[in-house]
Design a protein around this motif. Structure first.
Motif, short mmCIF file in Angstrom:
data_model
loop_
_atom_site.label_atom_id
_atom_site.label_comp_id
_atom_site.label_asym_id
_atom_site.label_seq_id
_atom_site.Cartn_x
_atom_site.Cartn_y
_atom_site.Cartn_z
N GLU A 155 0.82 -1.21 0.00
CA GLU A 155 0.00 0.00 0.00
C GLU A 155 0.86 1.26 0.00
OE1 GLU A 155 -3.69 1.85 2.57
OE2 GLU A 155 -3.38 -0.31 2.52
N ILE A 156 1.95 1.25 0.74
CA ILE A 156 2.88 2.39 0.76
C ILE A 156 3.45 2.61 -0.64
CG2 ILE A 156 5.16 3.14 1.56
CD1 ILE A 156 4.42 1.84 4.28
N ALA A 157 3.85 1.52 -1.30
CA ALA A 157 4.41 1.64 -2.65
C ALA A 157 3.38 2.21 -3.62
CB ALA A 157 4.90 0.27 -3.13
N ILE A 202 1.52 9.55 -5.50
CA ILE A 202 2.04 10.87 -5.17
C ILE A 202 2.97 11.36 -6.27
CG2 ILE A 202 3.61 12.10 -3.60
CD1 ILE A 202 2.34 10.44 -1.32
N ALA A 203 3.85 10.48 -6.73
CA ALA A 203 4.77 10.85 -7.80
C ALA A 203 4.01 11.27 -9.06
CB ALA A 203 5.72 9.71 -8.10
N ALA A 204 2.96 10.53 -9.40
CA ALA A 204 2.16 10.87 -10.58
C ALA A 204 1.45 12.20 -10.39
CB ALA A 204 1.15 9.76 -10.86
N LEU A 205 0.91 12.43 -9.19
CA LEU A 205 0.22 13.69 -8.92
C LEU A 205 1.19 14.86 -8.91
CD1 LEU A 205 -2.30 12.58 -6.16
CD2 LEU A 205 -2.83 13.27 -8.51
N GLU A 206 2.39 14.66 -8.37
CA GLU A 206 3.38 15.73 -8.36
C GLU A 206 3.82 16.05 -9.77
OE1 GLU A 206 6.35 14.31 -5.65
OE2 GLU A 206 5.38 15.27 -3.93
N GLY A 207 3.95 15.05 -10.62
CA GLY A 207 4.29 15.29 -12.01
C GLY A 207 3.21 16.06 -12.74
N ALA A 208 1.97 15.68 -12.49
CA ALA A 208 0.84 16.38 -13.11
C ALA A 208 0.67 17.76 -12.51
CB ALA A 208 -0.44 15.57 -12.92
N GLU A 209 0.98 17.90 -11.23
CA GLU A 209 0.83 19.19 -10.55
C GLU A 209 1.81 20.20 -11.11
OE1 GLU A 209 2.02 20.44 -6.21
OE2 GLU A 209 0.13 19.32 -6.19
N GLY A 210 3.01 19.75 -11.44
CA GLY A 210 3.99 20.66 -12.02
C GLY A 210 3.47 21.29 -13.30
#
Length: 110
Positions: free
Chosen positions: A71-73, A79-87
């Motif tokens: 679940e952590i993975a 989070i990584a995908a959202l941070e990429g999209a957020e940028g």
């Protein structure tokens, strides 16, 4: 002839019954989390049965840790995908804010 040893699922249900007083004493908001821990263990019951450990709590704890790690993975990937999209989204928002803050030349210079 039947089986002489209980299956791990049988041992897991017995362990869950042993912890029923503890579950009853938990706050209502914690009960679903407690139940989920046993669901994690049940999901790995086949592997736990192969271990054939003297104490069923050891494979239960390892199963819980394994599920939590998975679940952590998954959350880290999300989070990584959202941070990429957020940028990309931040650049678009900044451009929009510039337009909204100053929609025509000289606005707010008075």
């Amino acid at each position: 002839m039947g089986r002489t040893n209980p299956t791990f699922r049988d041992r897991l249900e017995r362990l869950r019954a042993d912890w029923s007083d503890y579950r009853r004493a938990l706050r209502r908001r914690d009960e679903p989390h407690f139940d989920r821990l046993f669901e994690h263990a049940r999901a790995h019951a086949d592997a736990c049965g192969y271990l054939n450990h003297d104490s069923p709590i050891v494979p239960v704890l390892l199963s819980v840790a394994l599920e939590q790690q998975a679940e952590i993975a998954a959350l880290e990937e999300r989070i990584a995908a959202l941070e990429g999209a957020e940028g990309d989204g931040e650049r678009q928002v900044d451009a929009c804010q510039t337009v909204i803050e100053r929609p025509w030349p000289g606005a707010g210079d008075e």
